[in-house]
Design a protein around this motif. Sequence first.
Motif, PDB file in Angstrom:
ATOM      1  N   UNK A  65       0.822  -1.138  -0.005  1.00  0.00           N
ATOM      2  CA  UNK A  65      -0.199  -0.141  -0.042  1.00  0.00           C
ATOM      3  C   UNK A  65       0.880   1.246  -0.119  1.00  0.00           C
ATOM      4  N   UNK A  66       2.278   1.139  -0.149  1.00  0.00           N
ATOM      5  CA  UNK A  66       3.019   2.167  -0.135  1.00  0.00           C
ATOM      6  C   UNK A  66       3.327   3.038  -1.261  1.00  0.00           C
ATOM      7  N   UNK A  67       2.826   4.617  -1.351  1.00  0.00           N
ATOM      8  CA  UNK A  67       2.855   5.241  -2.517  1.00  0.00           C
ATOM      9  C   UNK A  67       4.094   5.681  -2.651  1.00  0.00           C
ATOM     10  N   UNK A  68       4.367   5.827  -3.824  1.00  0.00           N
ATOM     11  CA  UNK A  68       5.898   6.248  -4.274  1.00  0.00           C
ATOM     12  C   UNK A  68       6.006   7.104  -5.424  1.00  0.00           C
ATOM     13  N   UNK A  69       7.088   7.007  -6.134  1.00  0.00           N
ATOM     14  CA  UNK A  69       7.430   7.510  -7.515  1.00  0.00           C
ATOM     15  C   UNK A  69       6.296   7.019  -8.470  1.00  0.00           C
ATOM     16  N   UNK A  70       5.726   5.928  -8.346  1.00  0.00           N
ATOM     17  CA  UNK A  70       4.835   5.310  -9.372  1.00  0.00           C
ATOM     18  C   UNK A  70       3.681   6.234  -9.689  1.00  0.00           C
ATOM     19  N   UNK A  71       3.367   7.028  -8.433  1.00  0.00           N
ATOM     20  CA  UNK A  71       2.193   7.823  -8.509  1.00  0.00           C
ATOM     21  C   UNK A  71       2.511   9.331  -8.304  1.00  0.00           C
TER      22      UNK A  71
END
Length: 192
Positions: free
Chosen positions: A142-148
Amino acid sequence: GARIVFVTVASNLKDTSPFKSQHTSGLGAAACARSETLATKARHARERGDAESATQLAREIVELDPRWAAGHYECGRALFDARSYEESHAEFQRAMDEDVCPLRQLTVMREVMLEVAARDRAPVVDFVKICEDTMLRRYGHRIAGQELFLDHAHPTVEGNGILAVALVQALITAGVVHPGVDWQERAMPKAS
């Protein structure tokens, strides 16, 4: 007669370190130096691919220096590399919340927003949850990063598209807009 739609502010947890970290108040110079040494050792262990050692060292940091945002971030990175995603998520969140220069929405701010929206029966677009759900479907965590996100809090074109669709859906649910059946198929190519 205007109505409010609340939108939580999602952040890049995984790929944005805290902007400013301070050691735990009253910790003492020797303990602060020990925290920084442990962080360096943990980072080097991660870089060597030794997730187990990195995790052990990073856990020592947060036990020794629980208010040091940089330590929580390093612990989150080590746990992420060890695929301990739930623990990693908690450490990244704590790193953001302990940041002395908070340029992202803190956990308590989101909680207050959700409470106010529930109390006032106002629509909510929980962009934090939407990002977490997107990451879980795509990457298994569930860890948002540079993908979004382009940086600490600004979504990519795709991230903005995900938010735009959620906003329109909230307005449809609230009865504010009445789009055609195929609105997503027509709108999404224009948004990207």
